[in-house]
Design an enzyme around this catalytic site. Sequence first.
Site, PDB file in Angstrom:
ATOM      1  N   ASN A   9       0.877  -1.176   0.000  1.00  0.00           N
ATOM      2  CA  ASN A   9       0.000   0.000   0.000  1.00  0.00           C
ATOM      3  C   ASN A   9       0.914   1.225   0.000  1.00  0.00           C
ATOM      4  O   ASN A   9       1.476   1.581   1.031  1.00  0.00           O
ATOM      5  CB  ASN A   9      -0.898  -0.025   1.242  1.00  0.00           C
ATOM      6  CG  ASN A   9      -1.725   1.251   1.368  1.00  0.00           C
ATOM      7  OD1 ASN A   9      -1.765   2.073   0.447  1.00  0.00           O
ATOM      8  ND2 ASN A   9      -2.380   1.420   2.515  1.00  0.00           N
ATOM      9  N   LYS A  11       0.204   4.236  -0.300  1.00  0.00           N
ATOM     10  CA  LYS A  11      -0.417   5.437   0.281  1.00  0.00           C
ATOM     11  C   LYS A  11      -0.172   6.634  -0.645  1.00  0.00           C
ATOM     12  O   LYS A  11      -0.161   6.470  -1.861  1.00  0.00           O
ATOM     13  CB  LYS A  11       0.079   5.657   1.714  1.00  0.00           C
ATOM     14  CG  LYS A  11      -0.117   4.379   2.553  1.00  0.00           C
ATOM     15  CD  LYS A  11       0.068   4.577   4.025  1.00  0.00           C
ATOM     16  CE  LYS A  11      -0.134   3.238   4.756  1.00  0.00           C
ATOM     17  NZ  LYS A  11      -0.048   3.325   6.195  1.00  0.00           N
ATOM     18  N   HIS A  95      -9.485   1.388   4.972  1.00  0.00           N
ATOM     19  CA  HIS A  95      -8.209   1.565   5.668  1.00  0.00           C
ATOM     20  C   HIS A  95      -8.419   2.516   6.849  1.00  0.00           C
ATOM     21  O   HIS A  95      -9.206   3.469   6.760  1.00  0.00           O
ATOM     22  CB  HIS A  95      -7.154   2.124   4.706  1.00  0.00           C
ATOM     23  CG  HIS A  95      -5.777   2.054   5.277  1.00  0.00           C
ATOM     24  ND1 HIS A  95      -5.316   2.990   6.177  1.00  0.00           N
ATOM     25  CD2 HIS A  95      -4.784   1.149   5.109  1.00  0.00           C
ATOM     26  CE1 HIS A  95      -4.078   2.647   6.529  1.00  0.00           C
ATOM     27  NE2 HIS A  95      -3.734   1.541   5.892  1.00  0.00           N
ATOM     28  N   GLU A  97      -6.726   4.883   7.904  1.00  0.00           N
ATOM     29  CA  GLU A  97      -6.488   6.299   7.584  1.00  0.00           C
ATOM     30  C   GLU A  97      -7.720   6.917   6.943  1.00  0.00           C
ATOM     31  O   GLU A  97      -8.035   8.093   7.171  1.00  0.00           O
ATOM     32  CB  GLU A  97      -5.243   6.417   6.684  1.00  0.00           C
ATOM     33  CG  GLU A  97      -3.969   6.196   7.496  1.00  0.00           C
ATOM     34  CD  GLU A  97      -2.815   5.572   6.731  1.00  0.00           C
ATOM     35  OE1 GLU A  97      -2.840   5.577   5.491  1.00  0.00           O
ATOM     36  OE2 GLU A  97      -1.885   5.068   7.391  1.00  0.00           O
ATOM     37  N   GLU A 168      -5.066  -4.645  10.782  1.00  0.00           N
ATOM     38  CA  GLU A 168      -4.048  -3.610  10.938  1.00  0.00           C
ATOM     39  C   GLU A 168      -4.300  -2.856  12.245  1.00  0.00           C
ATOM     40  O   GLU A 168      -5.103  -1.915  12.279  1.00  0.00           O
ATOM     41  CB  GLU A 168      -4.108  -2.622   9.769  1.00  0.00           C
ATOM     42  CG  GLU A 168      -3.873  -3.246   8.422  1.00  0.00           C
ATOM     43  CD  GLU A 168      -3.299  -2.249   7.410  1.00  0.00           C
ATOM     44  OE1 GLU A 168      -2.279  -2.574   6.805  1.00  0.00           O
ATOM     45  OE2 GLU A 168      -3.859  -1.155   7.246  1.00  0.00           O
ATOM     46  N   GLY A 174       2.777   2.589  10.746  1.00  0.00           N
ATOM     47  CA  GLY A 174       3.719   3.688  10.560  1.00  0.00           C
ATOM     48  C   GLY A 174       4.444   4.091  11.830  1.00  0.00           C
ATOM     49  O   GLY A 174       5.074   5.146  11.888  1.00  0.00           O
ATOM     50  N   SER A 213       3.709  -1.850  10.337  1.00  0.00           N
ATOM     51  CA  SER A 213       5.156  -1.896  10.559  1.00  0.00           C
ATOM     52  C   SER A 213       5.773  -3.254  10.235  1.00  0.00           C
ATOM     53  O   SER A 213       6.714  -3.683  10.925  1.00  0.00           O
ATOM     54  CB  SER A 213       5.496  -1.459  11.994  1.00  0.00           C
ATOM     55  OG  SER A 213       5.131  -0.099  12.185  1.00  0.00           O
TER      56      SER A 213
HETATM   57  P1  13P Z   1       3.163   0.619   7.644  1.00  0.00           P
HETATM   58  O1  13P Z   1       3.662  -0.705   7.065  1.00  0.00           O
HETATM   59  O2  13P Z   1       3.865   1.809   7.096  1.00  0.00           O
HETATM   60  O3  13P Z   1       3.088   0.552   9.130  1.00  0.00           O
HETATM   61  O4  13P Z   1       1.646   0.776   7.119  1.00  0.00           O
HETATM   62  C1  13P Z   1       0.783  -0.305   7.240  1.00  0.00           C
HETATM   63  C2  13P Z   1      -0.448   0.015   6.485  1.00  0.00           C
HETATM   64  O5  13P Z   1      -1.207   0.887   6.857  1.00  0.00           O
HETATM   65  C3  13P Z   1      -0.713  -0.751   5.252  1.00  0.00           C
HETATM   66  O6  13P Z   1      -1.993  -0.515   4.770  1.00  0.00           O
END
Ligand code: 13P
Length: 251
Positions: A9, A11, A95, A97, A168, A174, A213
């Site tokens: 992903n 982003k 997601h 976010e 997640e 992150g 992560s």
């Molecule tokens: P990170 O791997 O950067 O922690 O992000 C995970 C994520 O949100 C994947 O959709």
Amino acid sequence: MRQPLVAGNWKMNGSRASVRALVEGVKAGLDGVGQVRVAVCPPFVYLADVAALLEGSAVMLGAQNLYFAASGAYTGETSAAMLMDFGCAYVIVGHSERRALFGETDETVVRKLVAASRAGLKPILCVGELLEDRENGVTEHVVGRQLDSVLHVSGGLEALANTIIAYEPIWAIGTGRTASPEQAQDVHAFIRRRIAMRDAEIAARIQILYGGSVKASNAQELFRMPDIDGGLIGGASLDAQEFLTICRAAG
Ligand code: 13P
């Protein structure tokens, strides 16, 4: 046997040039990934470039979001059919976010899930709890609510039959703080049990990815757990070599 999947992903990252280099890097290192299915989810504006670059390769294309209506006056939105038109096989739905920053609710998430599945896309449905939820011991309550919002609406179970779930934990996204393999496995097993209460066959075959992560250094111990069927990778998917190492760890 559930086929492992590792999806990147990206982003809101990259440029036309960096996206090209990243795709070329991933394509060049696919030899060692064996049976693992690999997918990348670029920002919308790069989908066409990435689709062209991926032609003839085993890497699948996914989008990061969609809107549930088929077409119409929805400025700025993108339908499932449009994503299919650009060669997407997957779409990330719900997601954290999007839930936290763009006001997506369980209700909009399930509408997106159903729309994606009916159009022929494979949704990757994200669920997960806040740090506060985990500290208060309500992880299963929160994840259970997110799942029930799909399981108990009309068309939800049918959509779920065609869905991949990504667990997640929000506190792990992150932050560099990964869930331990045991913490992740516990929630993955809970998700499978919860789905089995509605449909044991779907529960047994649904792929459940871990995200939060994941790095080359911790992927193997996570993917070794019985109910973890691969990963949804954020930051580490922006580096072709690191991403490929994670893909190989899922094999
Ligand atoms: P990170 O791997 O950067 O922690 O992000 C995970 C994520 O949100 C994947 O959709």
